[in-house]
Scaffold this motif. Structure first.
Motif, mmCIF file in Angstrom:
data_model
loop_
_atom_site.group_PDB
_atom_site.id
_atom_site.type_symbol
_atom_site.label_atom_id
_atom_site.label_comp_id
_atom_site.label_asym_id
_atom_site.label_seq_id
_atom_site.Cartn_x
_atom_site.Cartn_y
_atom_site.Cartn_z
ATOM 1 N N LYS A 1 -8.168 -7.563 -14.829
ATOM 2 C CA LYS A 1 -8.277 -8.108 -13.478
ATOM 3 C C LYS A 1 -7.020 -7.848 -12.656
ATOM 4 C CE LYS A 1 -9.073 -12.378 -10.866
ATOM 5 N NZ LYS A 1 -9.286 -13.843 -10.918
ATOM 6 N N SER A 2 -5.841 -8.032 -13.248
ATOM 7 C CA SER A 2 -4.612 -7.821 -12.485
ATOM 8 C C SER A 2 -4.473 -6.361 -12.077
ATOM 9 C CB SER A 2 -3.383 -8.293 -13.268
ATOM 10 O OG SER A 2 -3.203 -7.543 -14.450
ATOM 11 N N HIS A 3 -4.861 -5.447 -12.976
ATOM 12 C CA HIS A 3 -4.814 -4.037 -12.591
ATOM 13 C C HIS A 3 -5.789 -3.764 -11.448
ATOM 14 C CE1 HIS A 3 -6.712 -0.035 -12.661
ATOM 15 N NE2 HIS A 3 -5.460 0.322 -12.513
ATOM 16 N N SER B 1 0.830 -1.206 0.000
ATOM 17 C CA SER B 1 0.000 0.000 0.000
ATOM 18 C C SER B 1 0.866 1.258 0.000
ATOM 19 C CB SER B 1 -0.906 0.013 1.231
ATOM 20 O OG SER B 1 -1.772 -1.107 1.221
ATOM 21 N N LEU B 2 0.359 2.303 -0.635
ATOM 22 C CA LEU B 2 1.085 3.573 -0.734
ATOM 23 C C LEU B 2 0.651 4.520 0.371
ATOM 24 C CD1 LEU B 2 1.019 4.029 -4.590
ATOM 25 C CD2 LEU B 2 3.082 3.974 -3.178
ATOM 26 N N TYR B 3 1.572 4.829 1.285
ATOM 27 C CA TYR B 3 1.299 5.719 2.401
ATOM 28 C C TYR B 3 1.882 7.113 2.190
ATOM 29 C CZ TYR B 3 -0.354 1.740 5.134
ATOM 30 O OH TYR B 3 -1.068 0.661 5.587
ATOM 31 N N ASN B 4 2.904 7.223 1.336
ATOM 32 C CA ASN B 4 3.540 8.525 1.144
ATOM 33 C C ASN B 4 2.586 9.494 0.433
ATOM 34 O OD1 ASN B 4 4.460 9.314 -1.799
ATOM 35 N ND2 ASN B 4 4.727 7.072 -1.682
ATOM 36 N N LYS B 5 2.835 10.782 0.614
ATOM 37 C CA LYS B 5 1.962 11.812 0.036
ATOM 38 C C LYS B 5 2.733 12.746 -0.893
ATOM 39 C CE LYS B 5 -1.017 11.669 4.115
ATOM 40 N NZ LYS B 5 -1.998 10.787 3.465
ATOM 41 N N HIS B 6 3.794 12.237 -1.498
ATOM 42 C CA HIS B 6 4.584 13.047 -2.421
ATOM 43 C C HIS B 6 3.741 13.426 -3.645
ATOM 44 C CE1 HIS B 6 7.867 14.099 -5.220
ATOM 45 N NE2 HIS B 6 8.552 14.375 -4.129
ATOM 46 N N GLN C 1 -6.622 -2.283 -5.706
ATOM 47 C CA GLN C 1 -7.293 -2.384 -4.410
ATOM 48 C C GLN C 1 -6.286 -2.478 -3.273
ATOM 49 O OE1 GLN C 1 -10.549 -1.765 -4.585
ATOM 50 N NE2 GLN C 1 -10.110 -1.739 -6.781
ATOM 51 N N TRP C 2 -5.254 -3.289 -3.442
ATOM 52 C CA TRP C 2 -4.261 -3.459 -2.388
ATOM 53 C C TRP C 2 -3.409 -2.218 -2.197
ATOM 54 C CZ3 TRP C 2 -1.961 -9.072 -3.094
ATOM 55 C CH2 TRP C 2 -2.930 -10.012 -2.727
ATOM 56 N N ALA C 3 -3.153 -1.482 -3.272
ATOM 57 C CA ALA C 3 -2.317 -0.283 -3.168
ATOM 58 C C ALA C 3 -3.020 0.847 -2.428
ATOM 59 C CB ALA C 3 -1.898 0.186 -4.557
ATOM 60 N N LYS C 4 -4.332 0.776 -2.312
ATOM 61 C CA LYS C 4 -5.125 1.858 -1.706
ATOM 62 C C LYS C 4 -5.240 1.785 -0.178
ATOM 63 C CE LYS C 4 -8.360 2.999 -5.454
ATOM 64 N NZ LYS C 4 -9.797 2.954 -5.830
ATOM 65 N N ILE C 5 -4.265 1.215 0.471
ATOM 66 C CA ILE C 5 -4.298 1.062 1.933
ATOM 67 C C ILE C 5 -5.572 0.330 2.353
ATOM 68 C CG2 ILE C 5 -3.936 2.167 4.172
ATOM 69 C CD1 ILE C 5 -2.809 4.573 2.822
ATOM 70 N N SER C 6 -5.731 -0.844 1.829
ATOM 71 C CA SER C 6 -6.881 -1.680 2.157
ATOM 72 C C SER C 6 -6.378 -3.034 2.632
ATOM 73 C CB SER C 6 -7.779 -1.844 0.925
ATOM 74 O OG SER C 6 -7.072 -2.455 -0.131
ATOM 75 N N PRO C 7 -7.247 -3.867 3.212
ATOM 76 C CA PRO C 7 -6.800 -5.168 3.729
ATOM 77 C C PRO C 7 -6.140 -6.037 2.655
ATOM 78 C CG PRO C 7 -8.966 -4.635 4.576
ATOM 79 C CD PRO C 7 -8.658 -3.607 3.529
ATOM 80 N N TRP C 8 -5.161 -6.807 3.087
ATOM 81 C CA TRP C 8 -4.410 -7.714 2.200
ATOM 82 C C TRP C 8 -5.212 -9.012 2.071
ATOM 83 C CZ3 TRP C 8 1.519 -8.795 3.208
ATOM 84 C CH2 TRP C 8 2.069 -9.399 2.078
ATOM 85 N N ILE C 9 -6.335 -8.924 1.387
ATOM 86 C CA ILE C 9 -7.265 -10.044 1.261
ATOM 87 C C ILE C 9 -7.528 -10.296 -0.213
ATOM 88 C CG2 ILE C 9 -9.630 -10.804 1.723
ATOM 89 C CD1 ILE C 9 -9.515 -9.212 4.327
ATOM 90 N N ASP C 10 -7.567 -11.570 -0.608
ATOM 91 C CA ASP C 10 -7.783 -11.917 -2.006
ATOM 92 C C ASP C 10 -9.246 -11.718 -2.387
ATOM 93 O OD1 ASP C 10 -8.112 -13.739 -4.469
ATOM 94 O OD2 ASP C 10 -5.963 -13.812 -4.112
ATOM 95 N N SER C 11 -9.481 -11.021 -3.480
ATOM 96 C CA SER C 11 -10.858 -10.737 -3.903
ATOM 97 C C SER C 11 -11.560 -11.957 -4.473
ATOM 98 C CB SER C 11 -10.863 -9.612 -4.949
ATOM 99 O OG SER C 11 -10.110 -9.971 -6.090
ATOM 100 N N ASP C 12 -10.795 -12.998 -4.834
ATOM 101 C CA ASP C 12 -11.417 -14.193 -5.401
ATOM 102 C C ASP C 12 -11.989 -15.125 -4.331
ATOM 103 O OD1 ASP C 12 -10.772 -13.278 -7.890
ATOM 104 O OD2 ASP C 12 -9.679 -15.083 -8.517
ATOM 105 N N ASP C 13 -11.190 -15.412 -3.302
ATOM 106 C CA ASP C 13 -11.634 -16.392 -2.302
ATOM 107 C C ASP C 13 -11.546 -15.889 -0.869
ATOM 108 O OD1 ASP C 13 -8.927 -16.385 -1.835
ATOM 109 O OD2 ASP C 13 -8.592 -18.493 -2.339
ATOM 110 N N GLN C 14 -11.267 -14.568 -0.694
ATOM 111 C CA GLN C 14 -11.205 -13.934 0.625
ATOM 112 C C GLN C 14 -10.079 -14.469 1.498
ATOM 113 O OE1 GLN C 14 -13.274 -11.202 0.928
ATOM 114 N NE2 GLN C 14 -13.623 -11.832 -1.187
ATOM 115 N N PHE C 15 -9.054 -15.050 0.893
ATOM 116 C CA PHE C 15 -7.877 -15.493 1.655
ATOM 117 C C PHE C 15 -7.213 -14.264 2.273
ATOM 118 C CE2 PHE C 15 -3.408 -16.591 2.196
ATOM 119 C CZ PHE C 15 -3.451 -17.885 2.709
#
Length: 302
Positions: free
Chosen positions: A195-197, A150-155, A202-216
């Motif tokens: 799909k890959s994009h 996830s991207l936390y910097n604000k540059h 979703q993961w880059a947006k400071i969101s949970p590290w959870i798979d959208s396909d099977d919720q792993f």
């Protein structure tokens, strides 16, 4: 002799798809196998040229057997990403990476003991460790160049490259074209499936590290694991995509194992102020992070 040779290896998947693996090696010094994985809007050429420039030929000259992957549809993997490409990063983690590991093990006779990634490739590698924890004890050390989740910097450059291009324009273009033509747009060296994009966004947006396909839940699983020792390489001019704050957040969510971050730039005594790409492509990298990577691997041989 210090001759470095290259050959292409192809792995057949379903529906006529083929994964490409570039084997770069010194035939007179066939040492441990190294698995390389590129990031988003990239392919394996970030690690090598056909004229033997780059990190993989550098390591091959020192006796490592280098195996550089092209994820599905990228680089020399066939067919190239197009509007019919339905796969994403879940398939990269669950299918592509295991296929690469199996082929490297078969071809070299050994499980790859060292893993190297650039950018998003490190996220995929740690995701694979979460899915296949039996691999962890077989890997002696890893090195990740400019890897964050996830991207936390604000540059300001992050606001342009991530918020405007990756989060806003890219979804619109992907919806219209059926895939992201990043190479044609000048956004990278290769394209991304729709799909890959979407999944990586979703993961880059400071969101949970959870798979959208099977919720792993990757983060939850990794917190209970100790990954192989990982050297994280940051560049002082990598302002948008992997600042130290971004890398540290990724370290914090990647288990209990040994992880070290080195920052490369002139103020730290290095020969160049490195950015997200030239940390792997600049001629001076041989004297700086490449040498440190070799020392890192050697310190974890046993």
């Amino acid at each position: 002799m210090n001759t470095v040779l290259q050959e292409s290896i192809y792995i057949s998947l379903s529906e006529g798809q083929q994964l490409h693996l570039r084997h770069i090696y010194n035939p007179d010094n066939l040492g441990p196998a190294v698995f390389f994985l590129h990031g988003a809007v990239e392919n394996g050429k970030i690690f090598y040229t056909h004229s033997n420039k780059g990190l993989a030929p550098f390591l091959a000259a020192q006796g490592y057997q280098c195996y550089v992957a092209d994820l599905r549809g990228r680089g020399a993997s066939l067919p190239a990403i197009n509007a019919d490409s339905q796969y994403g990063q879940t398939e990269s983690i669950l299918e592509d990476i295991p296929a690469f590991i199996a082929k490297i093990t078969e071809h070299s006779g050994h499980f790859p003991q060292y893993w190297i990634a650039h950018s998003w490739g490190g996220v995929l590698m740690n995701s694979a460790f979460a899915r296949f924890p039996q691999w962890i004890e077989r890997v002696k050390a890893c090195a990740y160049f400019g890897t964050k989740r996830s991207l936390y910097n604000k540059h300001p450059s992050k606001l342009f490259q991530a918020n405007l291009l990756w989060y806003f324009l890219a979804p619109l273009i992907s919806k219209k074209k059926g895939y992201l033509p990043a190479k044609k747009l000048g956004w990278g060296s290769d394209d991304e499936s729709k799909k890959s994009h979407w999944q990586s966004m979703q993961w880059a947006k400071i969101s949970p590290w959870i798979d959208s396909d099977d919720q792993f839940d990757y983060a939850d699983v990794l917190q209970a694991l100790s990954l192989p020792p990982i050297l994280h390489i940051a560049g002082v001019k990598d302002k948008a995509l992997a600042q130290p704050i971004d890398i540290q957040k990724f370290i914090d969510e990647s288990g209990r194992g040994k992880q070290v971050m080195n920052i490369y730039g002139k103020r730290f005594g290095h020969r160049h102020d490195y950015n997200h790409i030239d940390m792997l492509t600049h001629p001076m990298a041989h004297h700086d992070q490449f040498n440190d990577l070799v020392a890192w691997f050697k310190s974890h041989q046993s």
